[in-house]
Design an enzyme around this catalytic site. Structure first.
Site, PDB file in Angstrom:
ATOM      1  N   ASN A   1       1.008   5.791  -3.783  1.00 33.57           N
ATOM      2  CA  ASN A   1       1.150   5.171  -5.200  1.00 33.57           C
ATOM      3  C   ASN A   1       0.287   4.146  -5.631  1.00 33.57           C
ATOM      4  O   ASN A   1      -0.384   3.377  -4.652  1.00 33.57           O
ATOM      5  CB  ASN A   1       2.666   4.558  -5.135  1.00 33.57           C
ATOM      6  CG  ASN A   1       3.878   5.383  -4.931  1.00 33.57           C
ATOM      7  OD1 ASN A   1       3.507   6.573  -5.299  1.00 33.57           O
ATOM      8  ND2 ASN A   1       4.829   4.850  -4.560  1.00 33.57           N
ATOM      9  N   MET A   2       0.195   3.949  -6.678  1.00 31.76           N
ATOM     10  CA  MET A   2      -0.758   2.624  -7.131  1.00 31.76           C
ATOM     11  C   MET A   2       0.414   1.896  -7.574  1.00 31.76           C
ATOM     12  O   MET A   2       1.218   2.098  -8.421  1.00 31.76           O
ATOM     13  CB  MET A   2      -1.424   3.137  -8.446  1.00 31.76           C
ATOM     14  CG  MET A   2      -2.423   1.624  -8.812  1.00 31.76           C
ATOM     15  SD  MET A   2      -3.559   1.230  -7.507  1.00 31.76           S
ATOM     16  CE  MET A   2      -5.173   2.260  -7.720  1.00 31.76           C
TER      17      MET A   2
ATOM     18  N   SER B   1       2.309  -9.187   7.902  1.00 29.45           N
ATOM     19  CA  SER B   1       2.208  -8.609   6.543  1.00 29.45           C
ATOM     20  C   SER B   1       2.817  -9.431   5.305  1.00 29.45           C
ATOM     21  O   SER B   1       2.227  -9.207   4.563  1.00 29.45           O
ATOM     22  CB  SER B   1       2.648  -7.149   6.544  1.00 29.45           C
ATOM     23  OG  SER B   1       3.843  -7.137   6.480  1.00 29.45           O
TER      24      SER B   1
ATOM     25  N   GLY C   1       2.468   2.845  -1.663  1.00 24.01           N
ATOM     26  CA  GLY C   1       3.442   4.194  -1.451  1.00 24.01           C
ATOM     27  C   GLY C   1       3.415   4.078   0.038  1.00 24.01           C
ATOM     28  O   GLY C   1       2.791   3.729   0.765  1.00 24.01           O
TER      29      GLY C   1
ATOM     30  N   ASP D   1       7.041  -0.822   6.012  1.00 21.61           N
ATOM     31  CA  ASP D   1       5.897   0.241   6.376  1.00 21.61           C
ATOM     32  C   ASP D   1       5.085  -0.416   7.454  1.00 21.61           C
ATOM     33  O   ASP D   1       4.652   0.605   8.219  1.00 21.61           O
ATOM     34  CB  ASP D   1       5.049   0.207   4.908  1.00 21.61           C
ATOM     35  CG  ASP D   1       6.139   1.141   4.012  1.00 21.61           C
ATOM     36  OD1 ASP D   1       6.822   1.801   4.220  1.00 21.61           O
ATOM     37  OD2 ASP D   1       5.606   0.689   2.743  1.00 21.61           O
TER      38      ASP D   1
HETATM   39  O1  RIB Z   1       7.445   0.278   0.769  1.00 23.18           O
HETATM   40  C1  RIB Z   1       6.694  -0.535  -0.203  1.00 23.18           C
HETATM   41  C2  RIB Z   1       6.245   0.744  -1.068  1.00 23.18           C
HETATM   42  O2  RIB Z   1       7.312   1.262  -1.917  1.00 23.18           O
HETATM   43  C3  RIB Z   1       5.242   0.133  -2.178  1.00 23.18           C
HETATM   44  O3  RIB Z   1       4.063   0.202  -1.941  1.00 23.18           O
HETATM   45  C4  RIB Z   1       5.720   0.926  -3.518  1.00 23.18           C
HETATM   46  O4  RIB Z   1       4.617   1.889  -3.807  1.00 23.18           O
HETATM   47  C5  RIB Z   1       7.004   1.782  -3.033  1.00 23.18           C
HETATM   48  O5  RIB Z   1       6.633   3.069  -2.639  1.00 23.18           O
HETATM   49 NA    NA Z   2       1.625  -8.041   2.343  1.00 21.23          NA
END
Ligand code: RIB
Ligand code: NA
Length: 297
Positions: free
Chosen positions: A11-12, A273, A39, A245
């Protein structure tokens, strides 16, 4: 060097920093706006690559300016994009994010991510076959998540499923997941449980091993039939977007060092992060993780 394959979204992120969240129908003056890559799939791929892994991403972007910029950024991180489709029929995924009050709100429009197919997963089989771990989340069609879990299982490659955003999942293939990495709310949703059910009880009901994240309280997992707690690392929070993430990317990279060590390092990476704005901002290198662990009590 760990070899990681990530199947997931790109994603952006359209990020607005505001003094507080607006109410319905309200207009607020924000403090800052930025356009940064995100994303869940892309973020987890970048997290793993920064920690030194050899990473390939399976996903899709649109044939538009965001898609081109997102692919440039991922390539600059050294990520193999041979299995990232560029689609003419649909735009790139976006996430509208508000950062306020030390928290965030996110609206994702999947666009190209809704067209990541099981056939793309199957086409990546030669990479998955020789991977140390496969990572997948739920911002792509569920049939492609299932295809990833089943293929990894068939090939004997550990599959980490980060069930975000969460939905109820069938036990038939959930049982094939090597590590499910939800937060408490997501685990309740995946299992069809009540939101207030004790997380330890939820973990016991899951048909697969669970590594449960609890924000700054760290993570819980089971080893030797016992629930284990890895405390979180205390840092100054700027933006929690992408912390999960970073945790998942790090967990995949360090799995070879054993689950306890992998969870410890993943908590450290996630803590680092959140000290910088943006999902991928602040994602650490391996040396940064080691440095935090060395000075932690
Ligand atoms: O987990 C964070 C992400 O969730 C963001 O970067 C956004 O794009 C959504 O997908
Ligand atoms: Na960050």
């Amino acid at each position: 060097m760990a070899r990681i394959v990530v199947v997931g979204s790109i994603n952006m992120d359209l990020v607005t920093v505001a003094p507080r969240f607006p109410g319905a129908g309200e207009t607020l003056l924000g403090e800052r706006f930025l356009t940064v890559p995100g994303g869940k799939g892309a973020n987890q791929a970048v997290a793993a690559a920064r920690l030194g892994a050899e990473v390939a991403l399976v996903g899709a972007v649109g044939n538009d300016a965001f898609g081109a910029e997102l692919k440039r950024g991922l390539a600059a991180e050294g990520i193999d994009l041979a299995h990232v489709a560029t689609r003419d029929d649909v735009g790139s995924g976006t996430a509208s994010i508000t950062v306020a009050e030390g928290d965030n709100q996110i609206i994702v429009v999947p666009a190209a991510n809704a067209h990541v197919t099981p056939a793309q997963v199957e086409a990546a089989r030669p990479l998955i076959e020789r991977a140390d771990a496969v990572l997948v989340q739920m911002e792509i069609p569920l049939e492609s998540v299932e295809a990833t879990v089943r293929l990894g299982h068939r090939l004997g490659v550990p599959v980490i499923l980060n069930p975000a955003p969460a939905q109820r999942l069938p036990h038939a293939w959930l049982a094939l997941v090597s590590y499910l990495t939800p937060n408490q709310h997501e685990l309740a949703t995946v299992l069809g449980g009540a939101a207030d059910e004790d997380f330890r009880a939820l973990m016991e009901r899951a048909p697969c091993p669970v590594v449960l994240t609890r924000g700054d309280e760290g993570a819980w997992y089971r080893e030797h039939a016992e629930a284990q707690h890895q405390p979180g690392f205390q840092v100054t929070v700027i933006d929690t977007t992408g912390a999960g993430d970073t945790f998942n990317g790090a967990l995949a990279v360090y799995l070879r060092e054993g689950l306890a060590q992998a969870v410890r390092k993943a908590c450290a990476a996630a803590a680092l992060s959140v000290t910088q704005l943006g999902a991928q901002g602040g994602m650490p290198r391996a040396a940064d993780v080691d440095a935090l662990l060395a000075r932690a009590p």
